[in-house]
Design an enzyme around this catalytic site. Structure first.
Site, PDB file in Angstrom:
ATOM      1  N   ASP A 123      33.209  47.088  93.576  1.00 55.63           N
ATOM      2  CA  ASP A 123      33.897  47.175  94.853  1.00 55.63           C
ATOM      3  C   ASP A 123      33.879  45.788  95.528  1.00 55.63           C
ATOM      4  O   ASP A 123      34.131  44.774  94.876  1.00 55.63           O
ATOM      5  CB  ASP A 123      33.246  48.267  95.717  1.00 55.63           C
ATOM      6  CG  ASP A 123      34.052  48.676  96.928  1.00 55.63           C
ATOM      7  OD1 ASP A 123      34.887  49.587  96.809  1.00 55.63           O
ATOM      8  OD2 ASP A 123      33.837  48.083  98.014  1.00 55.63           O
ATOM      9  N   TRP A 124      33.547  45.702  96.819  1.00 60.37           N
ATOM     10  CA  TRP A 124      33.510  44.400  97.488  1.00 60.37           C
ATOM     11  C   TRP A 124      32.425  43.485  96.919  1.00 60.37           C
ATOM     12  O   TRP A 124      32.453  42.273  97.129  1.00 60.37           O
ATOM     13  CB  TRP A 124      33.302  44.580  98.999  1.00 60.37           C
ATOM     14  CG  TRP A 124      34.597  44.568  99.757  1.00 60.37           C
ATOM     15  CD1 TRP A 124      35.368  45.634 100.104  1.00 60.37           C
ATOM     16  CD2 TRP A 124      35.283  43.411 100.253  1.00 60.37           C
ATOM     17  NE1 TRP A 124      36.483  45.219 100.784  1.00 60.37           N
ATOM     18  CE2 TRP A 124      36.458  43.876 100.900  1.00 60.37           C
ATOM     19  CE3 TRP A 124      35.023  42.044 100.217  1.00 60.37           C
ATOM     20  CZ2 TRP A 124      37.367  42.999 101.501  1.00 60.37           C
ATOM     21  CZ3 TRP A 124      35.926  41.177 100.814  1.00 60.37           C
ATOM     22  CH2 TRP A 124      37.086  41.650 101.452  1.00 60.37           C
ATOM     23  N   TRP A 163      42.659  55.338 101.104  1.00 64.28           N
ATOM     24  CA  TRP A 163      41.375  54.936 101.692  1.00 64.28           C
ATOM     25  C   TRP A 163      41.600  53.993 102.866  1.00 64.28           C
ATOM     26  O   TRP A 163      40.952  54.119 103.914  1.00 64.28           O
ATOM     27  CB  TRP A 163      40.500  54.308 100.621  1.00 64.28           C
ATOM     28  CG  TRP A 163      39.383  53.436 101.124  1.00 64.28           C
ATOM     29  CD1 TRP A 163      39.171  52.135 100.812  1.00 64.28           C
ATOM     30  CD2 TRP A 163      38.314  53.800 102.014  1.00 64.28           C
ATOM     31  NE1 TRP A 163      38.043  51.662 101.444  1.00 64.28           N
ATOM     32  CE2 TRP A 163      37.499  52.655 102.185  1.00 64.28           C
ATOM     33  CE3 TRP A 163      37.977  54.980 102.668  1.00 64.28           C
ATOM     34  CZ2 TRP A 163      36.374  52.665 102.989  1.00 64.28           C
ATOM     35  CZ3 TRP A 163      36.840  54.981 103.486  1.00 64.28           C
ATOM     36  CH2 TRP A 163      36.064  53.838 103.631  1.00 64.28           C
ATOM     37  N   ASP A 249      37.817  56.967  88.771  1.00 61.14           N
ATOM     38  CA  ASP A 249      37.939  56.249  90.042  1.00 61.14           C
ATOM     39  C   ASP A 249      39.412  56.011  90.351  1.00 61.14           C
ATOM     40  O   ASP A 249      40.043  55.138  89.752  1.00 61.14           O
ATOM     41  CB  ASP A 249      37.196  54.914  89.993  1.00 61.14           C
ATOM     42  CG  ASP A 249      37.311  54.151  91.302  1.00 61.14           C
ATOM     43  OD1 ASP A 249      37.595  54.786  92.339  1.00 61.14           O
ATOM     44  OD2 ASP A 249      37.130  52.925  91.300  1.00 61.14           O
ATOM     45  N   HIS A 279      33.895  56.435  91.752  1.00 60.75           N
ATOM     46  CA  HIS A 279      33.951  55.060  92.253  1.00 60.75           C
ATOM     47  C   HIS A 279      32.554  54.456  92.312  1.00 60.75           C
ATOM     48  O   HIS A 279      32.353  53.310  91.928  1.00 60.75           O
ATOM     49  CB  HIS A 279      34.596  55.033  93.631  1.00 60.75           C
ATOM     50  CG  HIS A 279      34.758  53.655  94.188  1.00 60.75           C
ATOM     51  ND1 HIS A 279      35.573  52.708  93.613  1.00 60.75           N
ATOM     52  CD2 HIS A 279      34.193  53.051  95.267  1.00 60.75           C
ATOM     53  CE1 HIS A 279      35.518  51.586  94.311  1.00 60.75           C
ATOM     54  NE2 HIS A 279      34.681  51.765  95.315  1.00 60.75           N
TER      55      HIS A 279
END
Length: 301
Positions: A123-124, A163, A249, A279
């Site tokens: 993710d980030w 999202w 995901d 995810h």
């Protein structure tokens, strides 16, 4: 810049999280001191495994992986990004920019003097972590990317767009429920509470609220040029580079292909699809991820 700091009492008695807290202070260009929290477990002389979380989680996400790798002789370092976990939280959404977050974590990396790093990022954790690889390629020995990307102004998936819309419109951002919904397994009430722990109220969630809107999915977003420059470095990165995306995901599905195609170090690697994982694959398959990292390090020394 106004800084909020979550009281330590919020982090007492978390499940499977009996780790010592480590802190490093960096200074923003405006002069504000920002305290960054990180885990540092295992033999200090071993090559570090750097685990970088994303949105809206924190290092609690890696608790089982940290314990497993440290028990096998790895040094394991897992920071909380600014705005998350036990790290300080700038109070205004405008304080959070992609480039500011990259700078904060770059300064943290320089201060910790980590080298010969094995990076696992999701993710980030990838949007920031891969920028660290591009800025300091000499510090990294190998990279594993999972459910992440490094976008340069192109559109993103329907899952991400949903999202983004939710994150910007929901009056209350239910952090624990977001984590639970992003997993295939059901999180316990204690685990959901642990993900809520860094955020006593909505005022602490400026970073969590802002991050989705910072992902550069259009040419008009900030950081497009900086990510394009980072890709030029990654396109010359010949050290071992592995993809380990999950099979369930909707946000990052198919995102592994760009890394496999563009990063030289990804050629010939035994890329993995993590089965029956959402995810937040660290919650669904921590043992598999720990085994994957241990084996990848051993096979690429």
């Amino acid at each position: 810049m106004k800084i909020l700091r979550t009281p330590d009492a919020r982090f007492a008695h978390l499940p499977d999280f009996a780790f010592s807290a480590h802190y490093c202070e960096v200074t923003d260009p405006d002069g504000t001191a920002v305290r960054i929290h990180y885990l540092d477990e295992g033999p200090p002389g071993a090559g570090p495994v750097l685990l970088m979380h994303g949105e809206p989680s924190w290092s609690f996400l890696y608790r089982r992986i940290v314990a497993s790798l440290a028990a096998r002789g790895h040094r394991v370092v897992a920071p909380d990004l600014v705005g998350f976990g036990r790290t300080d939280k700038p109070a205004d959404q405008s304080d959070h920019t992609y480039e500011r977050h990259v700078r904060w974590m770059s300064d943290w990396l320089a201060a910790t003097r980590l080298s010969a790093i094995t990076l696992f990022c999701q993710d980030w954790g990838g949007l920031i972590g891969l920028r660290l690889v591009a800025a300091f390629p000499e510090r990294f020995a190998r990279v594993v990317v999972a459910n992440t990307g490094l976008p340069t102004g192109e559109g993103f998936s329907d899952g991400f767009n949903q999202w983004l819309e939710f994150s910007q419109s929901a009056p209350v951002l239910p952090i624990g429920q977001i984590l639970s919904m992003g997993c295939r397994r059901a999180l316990s009430e204690a685990e959901i509470a642990a993900y809520e722990a860094p955020f006593p109220d909505e005022s602490f969630k400026a970073g969590a609220r802002r991050f989705p809107a910072l992902v550069p999915i259009t040419p008009q977003h900030g950081s497009v040029a900086e990510n394009q420059a980072a890709w030029k470095v990654l396109e010359r990165f010949t050290k071992p580079f592995l993809t380990a995306f999950s099979d369930s995901d909707p946000v990052t599905k198919g995102g592994e292909l760009i890394f496999q195609q563009r990063v030289p170090g990804a050629k010939g690697q035994k890329h993995v699809t993590v089965a029956d994982a959402g995810h937040f694959l660290q919650e669904d398959k921590p043992d598999e991820i720990a085994d994957l990292l241990h084996g990848f390090i051993a096979s690429t020394k």
